[in-house]
Design a protein around this motif. Structure first.
Motif, PDB file in Angstrom:
ATOM      1  N   SER A   1     -10.703 -21.004  27.832  1.00  0.00           N
ATOM      2  CA  SER A   1      -9.298 -21.359  28.023  1.00  0.00           C
ATOM      3  C   SER A   1      -9.127 -22.870  28.215  1.00  0.00           C
ATOM      4  N   PHE A   2     -10.094 -23.500  28.872  1.00  0.00           N
ATOM      5  CA  PHE A   2     -10.029 -24.951  29.055  1.00  0.00           C
ATOM      6  C   PHE A   2     -10.166 -25.655  27.711  1.00  0.00           C
ATOM      7  N   THR A   3     -11.111 -25.215  26.909  1.00  0.00           N
ATOM      8  CA  THR A   3     -11.311 -25.799  25.578  1.00  0.00           C
ATOM      9  C   THR A   3     -10.085 -25.554  24.704  1.00  0.00           C
ATOM     10  N   SER A   4      -9.524 -24.367  24.790  1.00  0.00           N
ATOM     11  CA  SER A   4      -8.330 -24.051  24.003  1.00  0.00           C
ATOM     12  C   SER A   4      -7.149 -24.929  24.397  1.00  0.00           C
ATOM     13  N   SER A   5      -7.011 -25.197  25.676  1.00  0.00           N
ATOM     14  CA  SER A   5      -5.906 -26.056  26.118  1.00  0.00           C
ATOM     15  C   SER A   5      -6.112 -27.497  25.646  1.00  0.00           C
ATOM     16  N   ILE A   6      -7.347 -27.949  25.626  1.00  0.00           N
ATOM     17  CA  ILE A   6      -7.645 -29.295  25.115  1.00  0.00           C
ATOM     18  C   ILE A   6      -7.324 -29.359  23.626  1.00  0.00           C
ATOM     19  N   ILE A   7      -7.719 -28.323  22.889  1.00  0.00           N
ATOM     20  CA  ILE A   7      -7.452 -28.281  21.447  1.00  0.00           C
ATOM     21  C   ILE A   7      -5.950 -28.276  21.184  1.00  0.00           C
ATOM     22  N   SER A   8      -5.215 -27.487  21.940  1.00  0.00           N
ATOM     23  CA  SER A   8      -3.753 -27.430  21.779  1.00  0.00           C
ATOM     24  C   SER A   8      -3.115 -28.780  22.070  1.00  0.00           C
ATOM     25  N   ARG A   9      -3.577 -29.423  23.136  1.00  0.00           N
ATOM     26  CA  ARG A   9      -3.037 -30.737  23.496  1.00  0.00           C
ATOM     27  C   ARG A   9      -3.316 -31.757  22.395  1.00  0.00           C
ATOM     28  N   LEU A  10      -4.537 -31.756  21.884  1.00  0.00           N
ATOM     29  CA  LEU A  10      -4.896 -32.695  20.818  1.00  0.00           C
ATOM     30  C   LEU A  10      -4.074 -32.452  19.564  1.00  0.00           C
ATOM     31  N   LYS A  11      -3.847 -31.188  19.218  1.00  0.00           N
ATOM     32  CA  LYS A  11      -3.030 -30.874  18.047  1.00  0.00           C
ATOM     33  C   LYS A  11      -1.601 -31.366  18.225  1.00  0.00           C
TER      34      LYS A  11
END
Length: 96
Positions: free
Chosen positions: A4-14
């Motif tokens: 979930s932490f990695t997914s939130s980072i990916i979403s933020r970067l996108k």
């Protein structure tokens, strides 16, 4: 790292990448409008002897300065976009 932490980072970067791309398109549009206005003013061929012509020359200089500033901004945005894309690729690789 949790998923979930990695997914939130990916979403933020996108989101950040999308915003930078939007800004690049917006700035390119502004540059095109400024250049069109400069061409129109230059077409009138001011000779700087009349006050109205002096005003046109001043306006051309001001618009040219804005175009330079936006072009420099485009360079900075391109660098930011490159960095964000690299971060995203790294995070996507971690996510696998």
């Amino acid at each position: 790292m949790s998923i979930s932490f990695t997914s939130s980072i990916i979403s933020r970067l996108k989101r950040e990448i999308t915003e930078i791309e939007r800004q690049i398109v917006h700035d390119k549009s502004k540059i095109a409008k400024i250049n069109a206005k400069i061409k129109q003013l230059q077409k009138d061929k001011p000779d700087a002897s009349l006050p109205a012509d002096q005003s046109k020359l001043t306006q051309i200089k001001k618009l040219s300065a804005q175009a330079v500033q936006l072009t420099e901004s485009q360079t900075d945005l391109a660098k930011q976009l490159s960095v964000k894309n690299a971060e995203l690729r790294l995070q996507l690789a971690k996510d696998k």
